[in-house]
Design a protein around this motif. Structure first.
Motif, PDB file in Angstrom:
ATOM      1  N   MET A 108      -7.973   3.996  11.109  1.00 60.35           N
ATOM      2  CA  MET A 108      -7.427   3.264   9.740  1.00 60.35           C
ATOM      3  C   MET A 108      -7.784   1.938   9.289  1.00 60.35           C
ATOM      4  O   MET A 108      -8.113   2.021   8.002  1.00 60.35           O
ATOM      5  N   LEU A 109      -7.899   0.853   9.670  1.00 60.83           N
ATOM      6  CA  LEU A 109      -9.256  -0.873   9.585  1.00 60.83           C
ATOM      7  C   LEU A 109      -9.946  -0.403   8.195  1.00 60.83           C
ATOM      8  O   LEU A 109      -9.731  -0.278   7.458  1.00 60.83           O
ATOM      9  N   THR A 110     -11.203   0.863   9.599  1.00 62.52           N
ATOM     10  CA  THR A 110     -12.204   0.534   8.560  1.00 62.52           C
ATOM     11  C   THR A 110     -11.794   1.261   7.390  1.00 62.52           C
ATOM     12  O   THR A 110     -12.761   1.427   5.891  1.00 62.52           O
ATOM     13  N   TYR A 111     -11.045   2.693   6.996  1.00 60.60           N
ATOM     14  CA  TYR A 111     -11.330   3.702   6.413  1.00 60.60           C
ATOM     15  C   TYR A 111      -9.921   2.305   5.435  1.00 60.60           C
ATOM     16  O   TYR A 111     -10.960   3.012   4.228  1.00 60.60           O
ATOM     17  N   ALA A 112      -9.652   1.861   5.491  1.00 59.66           N
ATOM     18  CA  ALA A 112      -8.927   1.504   3.835  1.00 59.66           C
ATOM     19  C   ALA A 112      -9.800  -0.084   3.294  1.00 59.66           C
ATOM     20  O   ALA A 112      -9.245   0.121   2.780  1.00 59.66           O
ATOM     21  N   GLU A 131      -8.671  11.964  15.767  1.00 53.45           N
ATOM     22  CA  GLU A 131      -8.170  10.377  16.052  1.00 53.45           C
ATOM     23  C   GLU A 131      -8.691  10.212  14.532  1.00 53.45           C
ATOM     24  O   GLU A 131      -7.515   9.397  13.914  1.00 53.45           O
ATOM     25  N   CYS A 132      -9.851   9.811  14.939  1.00 55.65           N
ATOM     26  CA  CYS A 132     -10.800   9.246  13.397  1.00 55.65           C
ATOM     27  C   CYS A 132      -9.912  10.090  12.513  1.00 55.65           C
ATOM     28  O   CYS A 132      -9.714   9.985  11.322  1.00 55.65           O
ATOM     29  N   GLY A 133      -9.882  11.666  12.240  1.00 51.25           N
ATOM     30  CA  GLY A 133      -9.922  12.656  11.174  1.00 51.25           C
ATOM     31  C   GLY A 133      -8.880  12.272  11.038  1.00 51.25           C
ATOM     32  O   GLY A 133      -7.933  12.709   9.911  1.00 51.25           O
ATOM     33  N   LYS A 134      -7.520  12.077  11.898  1.00 43.57           N
ATOM     34  CA  LYS A 134      -6.406  12.086  11.858  1.00 43.57           C
ATOM     35  C   LYS A 134      -6.160  11.360  10.900  1.00 43.57           C
ATOM     36  O   LYS A 134      -4.874  10.650   9.915  1.00 43.57           O
ATOM     37  N   ALA A 135      -6.417   9.625  11.283  1.00 47.01           N
ATOM     38  CA  ALA A 135      -6.463   8.085  10.239  1.00 47.01           C
ATOM     39  C   ALA A 135      -6.834   8.334   8.726  1.00 47.01           C
ATOM     40  O   ALA A 135      -6.116   8.482   7.637  1.00 47.01           O
ATOM     41  N   ALA A 136      -8.310   9.334   8.765  1.00 49.01           N
ATOM     42  CA  ALA A 136      -8.678   9.800   7.327  1.00 49.01           C
ATOM     43  C   ALA A 136      -7.516  10.778   7.104  1.00 49.01           C
ATOM     44  O   ALA A 136      -7.667  10.616   5.605  1.00 49.01           O
ATOM     45  N   GLU A 137      -6.816  12.031   7.138  1.00 48.01           N
ATOM     46  CA  GLU A 137      -6.304  12.567   7.418  1.00 48.01           C
ATOM     47  C   GLU A 137      -4.893  11.663   5.679  1.00 48.01           C
ATOM     48  O   GLU A 137      -3.977  11.847   5.645  1.00 48.01           O
ATOM     49  N   VAL A 138      -4.369  10.585   7.052  1.00 51.19           N
ATOM     50  CA  VAL A 138      -3.238  10.067   6.691  1.00 51.19           C
ATOM     51  C   VAL A 138      -3.530   9.172   5.300  1.00 51.19           C
ATOM     52  O   VAL A 138      -2.595   8.868   4.326  1.00 51.19           O
ATOM     53  N   LEU A 139      -5.230   8.471   5.580  1.00 48.18           N
ATOM     54  CA  LEU A 139      -5.246   7.850   4.151  1.00 48.18           C
ATOM     55  C   LEU A 139      -5.093   8.161   3.032  1.00 48.18           C
ATOM     56  O   LEU A 139      -5.186   7.676   2.027  1.00 48.18           O
ATOM     57  N   GLY A 140      -5.863   9.298   3.085  1.00 48.08           N
ATOM     58  CA  GLY A 140      -6.488  10.213   1.750  1.00 48.08           C
ATOM     59  C   GLY A 140      -7.683  10.135   1.230  1.00 48.08           C
ATOM     60  O   GLY A 140      -8.596  10.625   0.617  1.00 48.08           O
ATOM     61  N   ILE A 407      -3.522   9.792  -6.428  1.00 51.29           N
ATOM     62  CA  ILE A 407      -4.062   8.324  -6.378  1.00 51.29           C
ATOM     63  C   ILE A 407      -3.876   7.519  -4.833  1.00 51.29           C
ATOM     64  O   ILE A 407      -2.748   7.493  -4.756  1.00 51.29           O
ATOM     65  N   ILE A 408      -5.026   7.284  -4.282  1.00 52.89           N
ATOM     66  CA  ILE A 408      -4.400   6.679  -3.119  1.00 52.89           C
ATOM     67  C   ILE A 408      -3.987   5.241  -2.866  1.00 52.89           C
ATOM     68  O   ILE A 408      -4.072   4.737  -2.275  1.00 52.89           O
ATOM     69  N   MET A 409      -4.717   4.013  -4.302  1.00 57.45           N
ATOM     70  CA  MET A 409      -4.853   2.611  -4.452  1.00 57.45           C
ATOM     71  C   MET A 409      -4.373   2.753  -5.242  1.00 57.45           C
ATOM     72  O   MET A 409      -4.737   3.130  -6.440  1.00 57.45           O
ATOM     73  N   GLU A 410      -3.173   1.946  -5.754  1.00 59.20           N
ATOM     74  CA  GLU A 410      -3.336   1.227  -7.448  1.00 59.20           C
ATOM     75  C   GLU A 410      -3.308  -0.075  -7.560  1.00 59.20           C
ATOM     76  O   GLU A 410      -1.991  -0.234  -7.077  1.00 59.20           O
ATOM     77  N   ASN A 411      -3.535  -0.880  -8.106  1.00 56.30           N
ATOM     78  CA  ASN A 411      -3.729  -2.404  -8.328  1.00 56.30           C
ATOM     79  C   ASN A 411      -3.659  -2.817  -7.063  1.00 56.30           C
ATOM     80  O   ASN A 411      -2.999  -4.047  -6.911  1.00 56.30           O
ATOM     81  N   ARG A 412      -4.287  -2.471  -6.403  1.00 59.24           N
ATOM     82  CA  ARG A 412      -5.272  -2.829  -5.056  1.00 59.24           C
ATOM     83  C   ARG A 412      -4.554  -2.723  -3.776  1.00 59.24           C
ATOM     84  O   ARG A 412      -4.328  -3.224  -3.196  1.00 59.24           O
ATOM     85  N   VAL A 413      -3.278  -1.953  -4.442  1.00 60.72           N
ATOM     86  CA  VAL A 413      -2.430  -1.703  -2.838  1.00 60.72           C
ATOM     87  C   VAL A 413      -2.218  -0.034  -2.515  1.00 60.72           C
ATOM     88  O   VAL A 413      -2.061   0.555  -3.353  1.00 60.72           O
ATOM     89  N   ILE A 414      -3.087   0.575  -1.506  1.00 62.37           N
ATOM     90  CA  ILE A 414      -2.492   1.763  -0.835  1.00 62.37           C
ATOM     91  C   ILE A 414      -1.249   1.531  -1.010  1.00 62.37           C
ATOM     92  O   ILE A 414      -0.086   1.297  -0.460  1.00 62.37           O
ATOM     93  N   LYS A 415      -1.395   3.565  -1.347  1.00 69.05           N
ATOM     94  CA  LYS A 415       0.254   3.461  -1.065  1.00 69.05           C
ATOM     95  C   LYS A 415      -0.198   5.160   0.131  1.00 69.05           C
ATOM     96  O   LYS A 415       1.270   5.123   0.355  1.00 69.05           O
ATOM     97  N   THR A 416      -0.854   5.222   1.202  1.00 73.00           N
ATOM     98  CA  THR A 416      -0.286   5.861   2.057  1.00 73.00           C
ATOM     99  C   THR A 416      -0.236   4.770   3.004  1.00 73.00           C
ATOM    100  O   THR A 416      -0.111   6.087   4.206  1.00 73.00           O
ATOM    101  N   PHE A 417      -0.121   3.728   3.326  1.00 73.19           N
ATOM    102  CA  PHE A 417       0.175   3.363   4.532  1.00 73.19           C
ATOM    103  C   PHE A 417       0.067   2.220   4.420  1.00 73.19           C
ATOM    104  O   PHE A 417       0.411   1.595   3.629  1.00 73.19           O
ATOM    105  N   SER A 418       0.913   0.887   4.936  1.00 71.03           N
ATOM    106  CA  SER A 418       1.652  -0.052   4.996  1.00 71.03           C
ATOM    107  C   SER A 418       0.530  -1.372   5.830  1.00 71.03           C
ATOM    108  O   SER A 418      -0.051  -1.027   6.815  1.00 71.03           O
TER     109      SER A 418
END
Ligand SMILES: [Zn+2]
Length: 437
Positions: A108-112, A131-140, A407-418
């Motif tokens: 999650m950290l590195t993909y983000a 598990e890494c694949g699940k993180a990729a799925e969540v983040l996009g 749109i995964i990130m907009e104005n530098r804010v990732i939309k898929t997780f906090s």
């Protein structure tokens, strides 16, 4: 529900066949695909998109492809060690002790971080890849997953583990997640293990991701154990091929360059990692002259403390110029090709991504050029956008990231997780370090 996005009025760097650049350009996206590319006036005519993104003073370009990537958990903890010592005393003990949920948070950290610096595809080799694949799925993010495979006695992942990852993850998330067979390191592999790699990959109908000829120590160990250098051995065992990404390839003989060319094997050039670990400089000019496809990778945030592909691009140009005392080497256009089109070709996904063309998947990044370090911005005869992107831009100049039409990130804010959740990656790192200390 049909969703359409128009990105308009930006400097459009298509990286298409003709390498077209539109000074006032636009891209139209419908669902996951690009349906129009060109001058803003032409693309915008008679359409009613659901979303309009005004890219004035911004560059619109293909997402970057990181061709050699490891999710990583302990950045900055083991700096300054030679490769062999580093692997033995730190990387392997840590991987052996890694729990699945820790791998998830590391991913999650590195993909983000990758998304925030404009990387839309990561060719990731690590452990607990489901598990890494699940993180990729969540983040996009678009991810190609392979395991850090070795013989069972190494207590890393086995080819069997990797086959399971292929079975569970390959083709998931609208094809955004793929899998490959990974090979950790030739010196820790047995001959029997290496002879099975191609067979397993062919049976699973996926490609291979392998480290080859990264350091002088590795060459010596390989010659001692197998009587051959790693690229020669991989050639003899039919591991090489257009579906096999060979990472590093720092120390190559003319024969090995010919073997890479003959087999159509793509190479990931990882200049930041190679420089930081004191491993040397890959002969990229010779590889390109021979017709080998060369993409770019960061390696991991332990061997190379940043995964910013803009930094990798700059290093990939300047390191060879300094080394060869030749300012004509690896100009910005060629570097951008390595970070986009060549990476896509290396992963055999060039029909889908790597350039902004009609019919391709919409993996698009928007870079904010209205910055001190990206001024002056000049149009026309002295157009300097490519120079800015390679030599001056940073990953944090990326404003918006679209992957697979979302749109995964907009104005530098990732939309898929906090991003607050990233503290969990720090806790995971502390826990692993406590277990191996
Ligand atoms: Zn690596």
């Amino acid at each position: 529900m049909t969703k359409s996005i128009l990105i308009t009025h930006g400097i459009l760097v298509t990286m298409d066949q003709q390498r077209r650049i539109f000074e006032d350009g636009a891209v139209m996206i419908q669902n996951d695909k690009i349906i129009a590319v060109g001058k803003s006036d032409d693309v915008s005519k008679n359409i009613k998109p659901d979303i309009i993104i005004d890219a004035k003073n911004k560059a619109i370009m293909p997402g970057l492809i990181d061709l050699h990537y490891h999710t990583a958990i302990a950045r900055g903890v083991s700096d300054g060690l030679p490769l062999g010592t580093y692997l033995e005393t730190f990387w392997y003990p840590k991987l052996r002790n890694l729990k699945p949920e820790e791998a998830y948070w590391a991913a999650m950290l590195t993909y983000a971080e990758a998304i925030k610096s404009g990387t839309t595809t990561a060719n990731d080799m690590y452990r607990h890849m489901i598990e890494c694949g699940k993180a990729a799925e969540v983040l996009g993010i678009r991810a190609v997953l392979s395991c850090d495979c070795a013989d069972a006695s190494e207590k890393l992942d086995t080819l069997k583990d990797n086959e399971e990852v292929v079975r569970v993850m390959h083709g998931k998330a609208n094809g955004r997640i793929q899998a490959r067979i990974g090979v950790e390191w030739v010196p820790i592999s047995s001959y029997e293990f290496l002879t099975q790699v191609r067979e397993v990959a062919n049976r699973a109908k996926v490609g291979i991701h392998i480290h080859l000829n990264e350091s002088l120590g590795e060459l010596e160990m390989s010659k001692k154990k197998f009587g051959k250098r790693p690229v020669e051995l991989a050639y003899d065992l039919s591991i090489l091929g257009p579906d096999c990404v060979a990472a590093h390839c720092v120390w190559l003989t003319p024969l090995e360059i010919r073997l890479l060319k003959e087999t159509g094997t793509p190479v990931s050039h990882d200049p930041g990692s190679n420089a930081k670990l004191g491993n040397g400089i890959c002969p990229v000019p010779e590889l390109l002259a021979a017709g080998v496809t060369v993409g770019l990778g960061h390696d991991d945030t332990e061997c190379n403390n940043t995964l910013d592909m803009f930094e990798a691009m700059k290093m990939a140009s300047v390191i060879h110029r300094a080394h060869r005392v030749d300012s004509t080497l690896l100009p910005p256009q060629q570097i951008l090709e390595m970070a986009t089109r060549n990476g896509a070709k290396g992963l055999q996904i060039e029909k889908e991504v790597g350039s902004l063309e009609v019919g391709k998947k919409a993996d698009v990044i928007i870079v904010d050029l209205h910055k001190l370090r990206l001024s002056p911005l000049i149009y026309g005869k002295h157009l300097n956008i490519l120079s800015h992107l390679v030599y001056a831009a940073h990953g944090d100049d990326v404003d918006t990231v679209i992957i697979d039409g979302k749109i995964i990130m907009e104005n530098r804010v990732i939309k898929t997780f906090s991003e607050d959740e990233i503290d969990k990656a720090t806790s995971a790192c502390r826990d692993v370090l406590a277990r191996i200390s």
